[in-house]
Structure formats: structure tokens, C-alpha cells
Scaffold this active site. Structure first.
Site, PDB file in Angstrom:
ATOM      1  N   HIS A 125      -9.969   5.454  -2.597  1.00 24.85           N
ATOM      2  CA  HIS A 125      -8.684   5.834  -2.754  1.00 24.85           C
ATOM      3  C   HIS A 125      -7.738   4.972  -1.599  1.00 24.85           C
ATOM      4  O   HIS A 125      -6.804   4.425  -2.130  1.00 24.85           O
ATOM      5  CB  HIS A 125      -8.331   7.118  -2.207  1.00 24.85           C
ATOM      6  CG  HIS A 125      -7.215   7.889  -2.010  1.00 24.85           C
ATOM      7  ND1 HIS A 125      -6.486   8.236  -3.225  1.00 24.85           N
ATOM      8  CD2 HIS A 125      -6.310   7.801  -1.202  1.00 24.85           C
ATOM      9  CE1 HIS A 125      -5.398   8.752  -2.965  1.00 24.85           C
ATOM     10  NE2 HIS A 125      -5.190   8.408  -1.461  1.00 24.85           N
ATOM     11  N   GLU A 126      -8.521   4.754  -0.535  1.00 22.68           N
ATOM     12  CA  GLU A 126      -7.645   4.189   0.683  1.00 22.68           C
ATOM     13  C   GLU A 126      -7.397   2.557   0.349  1.00 22.68           C
ATOM     14  O   GLU A 126      -6.577   2.015   0.489  1.00 22.68           O
ATOM     15  CB  GLU A 126      -8.263   4.623   1.935  1.00 22.68           C
ATOM     16  CG  GLU A 126      -8.011   6.177   2.365  1.00 22.68           C
ATOM     17  CD  GLU A 126      -6.912   6.851   2.554  1.00 22.68           C
ATOM     18  OE1 GLU A 126      -5.825   5.981   2.517  1.00 22.68           O
ATOM     19  OE2 GLU A 126      -6.797   7.868   2.351  1.00 22.68           O
ATOM     20  N   HIS A 180      -4.569   1.861  -1.615  1.00 22.72           N
ATOM     21  CA  HIS A 180      -3.242   1.583  -0.848  1.00 22.72           C
ATOM     22  C   HIS A 180      -3.138   0.120  -0.354  1.00 22.72           C
ATOM     23  O   HIS A 180      -2.098  -0.486  -0.435  1.00 22.72           O
ATOM     24  CB  HIS A 180      -3.204   2.712   0.156  1.00 22.72           C
ATOM     25  CG  HIS A 180      -2.924   4.065  -0.226  1.00 22.72           C
ATOM     26  ND1 HIS A 180      -1.874   4.190  -1.176  1.00 22.72           N
ATOM     27  CD2 HIS A 180      -3.665   5.009  -0.050  1.00 22.72           C
ATOM     28  CE1 HIS A 180      -2.145   5.533  -1.345  1.00 22.72           C
ATOM     29  NE2 HIS A 180      -3.184   6.211  -0.528  1.00 22.72           N
TER      30      HIS A 180
END
Length: 204
Positions: A199-200, A203
């Protein structure tokens, strides 16, 4: 930082990150000014594409791109956070599975280990401790993914990441910070499949 495409949807989704099982899924946030800047750039790029009649250019998919990873294990003086090399490798393997439908492939270049109780417990986004940590350990350029695993003892975070458009302003800050126990097989209930890292990195 390598994901330089506009992630307006990702940015919007980050605003919806909410606590679950006593954890805050993601510490990323985007200000209204940053969102306006991203939208403005998207409008410029779209206009340029239309002006060049790029809509008639056949779609070609980019070649597979390799992302080199440097993993920084931060541990407490009592040994907490000292995840194994195998745990790091399992994290990279899980991330490659999660991104298997994309053009990206992640390769682990290096693992380093640092014992620092303050960093382990209290390094959070924008803090002086995380700045000191990254200044001491950050490796490579915009094409290198720096991953830091910490304990987040002073917060409920699972992780956070820098945005691609922030790299030029502060290259040393670039990277992803996650809770050490969120790796595959970790001790964090419901969040121990390596998906926090995935998920990170979305970004980043």
C-alpha cells in the site's frame, strides 16, 4: 519515487484511511493545495496530449521496470524490531506478487541494521527523529526504494510514504516507513501479510 504518474485516486483514497483494529492504516495525507497542483498538472498534460493528437497513437505498454530496494531495519535496544533477513525477503516476494499485474519488479539490494530506541519508538512522518534517521541511512537516488521498519510506539500507524512530487524538494526524505510487525508472518493481527508495504509503495 519511481511511480511518477499522477495518483489522484490514490491521494483521495489516503484521505479515507481510518483506524481498524486499533491501527491507522496509513499516515499519508494530501493537502488541498497539493491536490489542486496535481489536478492542474493533469489538465496541462491532458491538453498537451490532445494538442498532439496522441489519442490516435497506438497504445504500447512499457517494458518491465526493476525497482532496487534498500531495507533499513531499525530495532530497539532490547532487540524488538530485529526482523530476520528471511522476513525481509518474504516481504519483497509478497510485494512482487501484489504487483504482478503491473510492469514493476522489486529486487532487494541491501539490508542494513541500526539499533536506536528513539528512532524505533518515535520516528513518524515529519518528525525530527525520522529526519535524522533518513539523513543517516538513506541510500541511492529516485529510482531506489528505501524501506524503513520501525515500532511506531508513539502512534497507531501502520506506515506512511513520501509522494513522488516531493522528491525534488527533499530527496533524502524519500522512501517508505512501515511497522516492523506488519511483514508476512508478523505479530500484528489482521495486518501481517505484507500488504502495508504494498500500500505505501503505491503512494511512493
Amino acid at each position: 519515487m519511481l511511480f511518477t504518474a499522477l495518483f489522484a485516486l490514490t491521494a483521495a483514497a489516503s484521505a479515507l484511511a481510518a483506524p481498524f483494529a486499533n491501527y491507522t492504516r496509513c499516515g499519508n495525507a494530501i493537502s488541498s493545495d497539493e491536490l489542486r497542483a496535481v489536478e492542474a498538472q493533469f489538465a496541462v498534460d491532458s491538453a498537451a496530449a490532445l494538442a498532439n493528437d496522441e489519442s490516435r497513437i497506438p497504445i504500447t505498454f512499457p517494458q518491465r521496470r526493476t525497482v532496487h530496494v534498500v531495507w533499513h531495519v531499525i530495532q530497539d535496544t532490547n532487540g524488538e524490531g530485529a526482523i530476520s533477513d528471511d522476513g525481509v525477503k518474504q516481504s519483497i516476494s509478497a510485494m512482487n506478487k501484489h504487483y504482478s499485474g503491473s510492469t514493476f519488479n522489486f529486487i532487494l539490494d541491501k539490508i542494513d541494521r541500526t539499533t536506536n530506541s528513539n528512532w524505533f519508538k518515535s520516528a513518524t512522518s515529519g518528525s525530527s527523529l525520522q529526519t535524522a534517521m533518513k539523513k543517516a541511512l538513506h541510500t541511492g537516488d529516485a529510482k531506489v526504494l528505501n524501506v524503513y521498519t520501525v515500532g511506531f510506539k508513539s502512534s497507531s500507524l501502520l506506515g506512511y510514504a513520501t509522494w513522488p512530487w516531493d522528491y525534488s524538494k527533499n530527496p533524502v526524505d524519500d522512501g517508505v516507513v512501515i511497522l516492523y510487525s506488519s511483514i508476512p508472518g508478523g505479530s500484528t493481527p489482521n495486518f501481517n501479510e505484507g500488504k502495508t508495504l504494498t500500500h505505501e509503495v503505491g503512494h511512493w
